[in-house]
Design a protein around this motif. Sequence first.
Motif, PDB file in Angstrom:
ATOM      1  N   ASP A  18     -11.145 -46.193 -24.709  1.00 29.29           N
ATOM      2  CA  ASP A  18     -10.337 -46.660 -25.832  1.00 29.29           C
ATOM      3  C   ASP A  18     -10.921 -47.970 -26.373  1.00 29.29           C
ATOM      4  N   PHE A  19     -11.536 -47.882 -27.545  1.00 28.49           N
ATOM      5  CA  PHE A  19     -12.074 -49.057 -28.224  1.00 28.49           C
ATOM      6  C   PHE A  19     -12.090 -48.749 -29.712  1.00 28.49           C
ATOM      7  N   GLN A  20     -12.300 -49.782 -30.507  1.00 31.95           N
ATOM      8  CA  GLN A  20     -12.406 -49.593 -31.955  1.00 31.95           C
ATOM      9  C   GLN A  20     -13.821 -49.965 -32.374  1.00 31.95           C
ATOM     10  N   LEU A  21     -14.407 -49.153 -33.234  1.00 33.81           N
ATOM     11  CA  LEU A  21     -15.744 -49.417 -33.776  1.00 33.81           C
ATOM     12  C   LEU A  21     -15.590 -49.760 -35.252  1.00 33.81           C
ATOM     13  N   ILE A  22     -16.096 -50.932 -35.625  1.00 36.79           N
ATOM     14  CA  ILE A  22     -16.030 -51.392 -37.021  1.00 36.79           C
ATOM     15  C   ILE A  22     -17.455 -51.513 -37.549  1.00 36.79           C
ATOM     16  N   ASP A  55      -5.623 -55.547 -29.330  1.00 35.61           N
ATOM     17  CA  ASP A  55      -5.165 -55.149 -28.000  1.00 35.61           C
ATOM     18  C   ASP A  55      -6.154 -54.255 -27.247  1.00 35.61           C
ATOM     19  N   LYS A  56      -7.383 -54.115 -27.763  1.00 33.36           N
ATOM     20  CA  LYS A  56      -8.414 -53.342 -27.074  1.00 33.36           C
ATOM     21  C   LYS A  56      -9.773 -53.851 -27.542  1.00 33.36           C
ATOM     22  N   PRO A  57     -10.841 -53.492 -26.834  1.00 36.58           N
ATOM     23  CA  PRO A  57     -12.167 -53.954 -27.260  1.00 36.58           C
ATOM     24  C   PRO A  57     -12.522 -53.441 -28.658  1.00 36.58           C
ATOM     25  N   VAL A  58     -13.152 -54.311 -29.443  1.00 33.83           N
ATOM     26  CA  VAL A  58     -13.607 -53.956 -30.784  1.00 33.83           C
ATOM     27  C   VAL A  58     -15.110 -54.212 -30.846  1.00 33.83           C
ATOM     28  N   ILE A  59     -15.855 -53.171 -31.178  1.00 35.36           N
ATOM     29  CA  ILE A  59     -17.304 -53.276 -31.292  1.00 35.36           C
ATOM     30  C   ILE A  59     -17.652 -53.313 -32.777  1.00 35.36           C
ATOM     31  N   ASN A  82     -11.579 -60.358 -28.660  1.00 35.92           N
ATOM     32  CA  ASN A  82     -11.919 -59.055 -28.080  1.00 35.92           C
ATOM     33  C   ASN A  82     -13.085 -58.373 -28.796  1.00 35.92           C
ATOM     34  N   LEU A  83     -13.978 -59.153 -29.391  1.00 36.59           N
ATOM     35  CA  LEU A  83     -15.044 -58.606 -30.231  1.00 36.59           C
ATOM     36  C   LEU A  83     -16.391 -58.585 -29.525  1.00 36.59           C
TER      37      LEU A  83
END
Length: 104
Positions: A18-22, A55-59, A82-83
């Motif tokens: 669970d992470f977000q990719l931007i 609230d989670k890692p963001v790459i 968290n970036l």
Amino acid sequence: MKEISVQELKEKMDKGEDFQLIDVREDFEYEMSNLGGTLIPLAGILIESEKIAKDKPVIMQCRSGKRSAVAIMQLEQKGFTNLYNLTGGILAWADEIDPSMQVY
């Protein structure tokens, strides 16, 4: 600044973590090739910061890692902790993970 390699990103994707990719590149760059992340061009990163998870890692990623590093510096001044910057960006991904990916 925290960094993540393309190999580490691929492992996270393969494991379904669970992470977000931007992706902070421009529309035309994203249309040519992308890793499936949310597109928020660098110029609008602060305006659209509510789209970025806290609230989670963001790459963060771009073509080479330079624009995503700038985005991280701007967001860290707004309190984000968290970036992670994708080292080498999509060029490294194409070089090390997916040689068939179209890059410019």
